[in-house]
Design a protein around this motif. Structure first.
Motif, PDB file in Angstrom:
ATOM      1  N   LEU A 125      -0.323 -36.226  15.066  1.00 49.51           N
ATOM      2  CA  LEU A 125      -0.479 -37.271  16.193  1.00 49.51           C
ATOM      3  C   LEU A 125       0.885 -37.116  17.017  1.00 49.51           C
ATOM      4  CD1 LEU A 125      -1.030 -40.522  13.672  1.00 49.51           C
ATOM      5  CD2 LEU A 125      -2.484 -38.897  14.895  1.00 49.51           C
ATOM      6  N   SER A 127       2.025 -38.416  21.511  1.00 49.50           N
ATOM      7  CA  SER A 127       1.788 -38.983  22.762  1.00 49.50           C
ATOM      8  C   SER A 127       2.403 -38.155  23.616  1.00 49.50           C
ATOM      9  CB  SER A 127       2.312 -40.362  23.008  1.00 49.50           C
ATOM     10  OG  SER A 127       3.681 -40.417  22.859  1.00 49.50           O
ATOM     11  N   HIS A 173      -2.406 -40.970  24.092  1.00 45.82           N
ATOM     12  CA  HIS A 173      -1.969 -40.893  22.886  1.00 45.82           C
ATOM     13  C   HIS A 173      -3.061 -40.056  22.342  1.00 45.82           C
ATOM     14  CE1 HIS A 173       0.540 -44.233  23.289  1.00 45.82           C
ATOM     15  NE2 HIS A 173      -0.078 -44.921  23.890  1.00 45.82           N
ATOM     16  N   ALA A 175      -4.740 -37.130  18.834  1.00 46.79           N
ATOM     17  CA  ALA A 175      -4.603 -36.644  17.673  1.00 46.79           C
ATOM     18  C   ALA A 175      -5.403 -35.529  17.594  1.00 46.79           C
ATOM     19  CB  ALA A 175      -5.566 -37.453  16.525  1.00 46.79           C
ATOM     20  N   ASP A 196       4.060 -45.908  20.156  1.00 51.19           N
ATOM     21  CA  ASP A 196       3.282 -44.656  19.566  1.00 51.19           C
ATOM     22  C   ASP A 196       2.585 -45.136  18.139  1.00 51.19           C
ATOM     23  OD1 ASP A 196       3.741 -43.097  21.684  1.00 51.19           O
ATOM     24  OD2 ASP A 196       5.102 -41.714  20.393  1.00 51.19           O
ATOM     25  N   ASN A 197       3.564 -46.017  17.707  1.00 49.32           N
ATOM     26  CA  ASN A 197       2.883 -46.611  16.171  1.00 49.32           C
ATOM     27  C   ASN A 197       1.813 -47.525  16.323  1.00 49.32           C
ATOM     28  OD1 ASN A 197       4.453 -48.809  16.967  1.00 49.32           O
ATOM     29  ND2 ASN A 197       6.156 -48.367  15.136  1.00 49.32           N
ATOM     30  N   ALA A 200      -1.313 -45.665  16.835  1.00 49.38           N
ATOM     31  CA  ALA A 200      -1.658 -44.761  15.762  1.00 49.38           C
ATOM     32  C   ALA A 200      -2.897 -45.132  14.977  1.00 49.38           C
ATOM     33  CB  ALA A 200      -0.296 -44.469  15.017  1.00 49.38           C
ATOM     34  N   GLY A 216       3.136 -36.886  11.907  1.00 47.74           N
ATOM     35  CA  GLY A 216       3.575 -37.470  13.195  1.00 47.74           C
ATOM     36  C   GLY A 216       5.216 -37.225  13.104  1.00 47.74           C
ATOM     37  N   TYR A 220       6.139 -42.573  14.296  1.00 41.68           N
ATOM     38  CA  TYR A 220       5.033 -42.868  13.551  1.00 41.68           C
ATOM     39  C   TYR A 220       5.295 -43.234  12.087  1.00 41.68           C
ATOM     40  CZ  TYR A 220       2.367 -40.776  17.220  1.00 41.68           C
ATOM     41  OH  TYR A 220       1.874 -40.276  18.502  1.00 41.68           O
ATOM     42  N   VAL A 225       1.102 -47.711   9.695  1.00 38.41           N
ATOM     43  CA  VAL A 225       0.624 -46.628   9.987  1.00 38.41           C
ATOM     44  C   VAL A 225       0.300 -45.753   8.580  1.00 38.41           C
ATOM     45  CG1 VAL A 225       0.817 -44.183  11.035  1.00 38.41           C
ATOM     46  CG2 VAL A 225       1.469 -46.228  12.172  1.00 38.41           C
ATOM     47  N   CYS A 229      -3.446 -44.959   6.998  1.00 37.31           N
ATOM     48  CA  CYS A 229      -3.828 -43.532   6.553  1.00 37.31           C
ATOM     49  C   CYS A 229      -4.304 -43.633   5.032  1.00 37.31           C
ATOM     50  CB  CYS A 229      -2.641 -42.637   6.663  1.00 37.31           C
ATOM     51  SG  CYS A 229      -2.054 -42.164   8.251  1.00 37.31           S
TER      52      CYS A 229
END
Length: 326
Positions: A125, A127, A173, A175, A196-197, A200, A216, A220, A225, A229
């Protein structure tokens, strides 16, 4: 036959052969005459030929060449060609569906290209900053609600980058796979001040089920986050917070994963920007038009990977030349 078509016509035809996400719920209003796929084809033409206004697109399509005739036919449904107003309206709404389309196509490419055949099933991940078109809107002017120049894109935002310093613009952003080929799996565009988070969570939703490690940087490393996951059967590996050097358990393993992440998504960012001329300011203003440009470029990159696969190539090499040849 596809082999006799130009590269651009090949890419536009591929739009008809890719998987699509479930349609969004219908809103009340005028009936839909043209499919979303038609305007997705138009977007591919605009991105590849670096066209950013509908008027320019229609003028190019009017040129009496075999390629333009083929493209006009591909943009015709039931004997009808959309009006300029229809193109403007439907292209403006396209960014709402592009993240889901890129997610579906990314998972399709993973199944075809098998990027984890000889490696662990990891995704990265990140950005990347895109500079806003025109001037910058300084904080003192923003707080006073003063726009000192009409060139300023008031929908962009500020962020501080470790590489560029303070920057006014947007964040793309992303992945991508960490493996034998870089495949964009998810993409969103926001003003640069969006963290960013926060984005995510949306990126993780688009990842293939078979992915196991999400890599990340420090941004992240957040509880929400990590929970997202774990909820989808993946493990977040993010840089630790606090002063360097880190000495906590697991730091050596994180360094290995951090190097893998750097070699994949950070190199992909530069590769992507070089192909679509994103090292300079974006060619559009406003969130919707800039999202159409940036997310459309990600989608075209995925289409180019698919076209390479049809030529028995499973790498990112040659994509810049391939797209420039279009």
């Amino acid at each position: 036959m596809i082999a006799q078509d130009t590269v651009l016509v090949q890419l536009v035809r591929l739009v008809e052969r890719i998987p699509t996400p479930p349609p969004l719920p219908r809103r009340s209003g005028r009936p839909i005459v043209y499919s979303d796929g038609l305007f997705l084809k138009a977007l591919v033409i605009m991105i590849v030929r670096r066209i950013h206004r509908v008027g320019e697109l229609l003028a190019v399509l009017e040129e009496p060449t075999p390629e333009m005739r083929a493209l006009r036919e591909l943009l015709t449904e039931n004997g009808r060609f959309p009006t300029r107003r229809t193109f403007e309206r439907r292209l403006r709404s396209l960014p709402d569906t592009l993240p889901a389309r890129s997610g579906v196509l990314g998972r399709h490419l993973v199944a075809l290209l098998q990027p984890w055949e000889r490696t662990g099933r990891a995704v990265a991940l990140d950005s990347t900053v895109l500079f806003a078109k025109g001037g910058v809107w300084h904080k003192k002017d923003r707080e006073a609600d003063i726009v000192p120049h009409s060139s300023i894109d008031t929908q962009a935002g500020w962020t501080k980058s470790g590489w560029h310093g303070w920057t006014y613009g947007w964040k793309l952003h992303l992945a991508t796979t960490v493996g034998s080929v870089w495949i964009p799996l998810a993409a969103y565009l926001t003003p640069a001040n969006i963290s960013d988070n926060r984005m995510a969570l949306s990126l993780v939703e688009q990842l293939p089920e078979e992915a196991r490690f999400v890599l990340g940087d420090t941004h992240y490393n957040a509880p929400e986050v990590r929970a997202a996951c774990l909820g989808s059967g993946k493990f977040l590996v993010a840089s630790g917070r606090g002063p360097y050097p880190h000495t906590d358990p697991g730091v050596e393993v994180r360094r290995i994963f951090h190097r893998l992440r750097h070699n994949s998504i950070e190199n992909f960012n530069e590769h992507f920007k070089a192909i679509f001329d994103c090292h300079q300011a974006v060619p559009t203003k406003g969130l919707r038009d800039t999202a159409r440009f940036a997310l459309g470029a990600v989608f075209v990159y995925q289409l180019a990977l698919l076209a390479h696969h049809r030529r028995d190539s499973k790498t990112n090499r040659g994509l810049k030349a391939f797209l420039r040849a279009a």
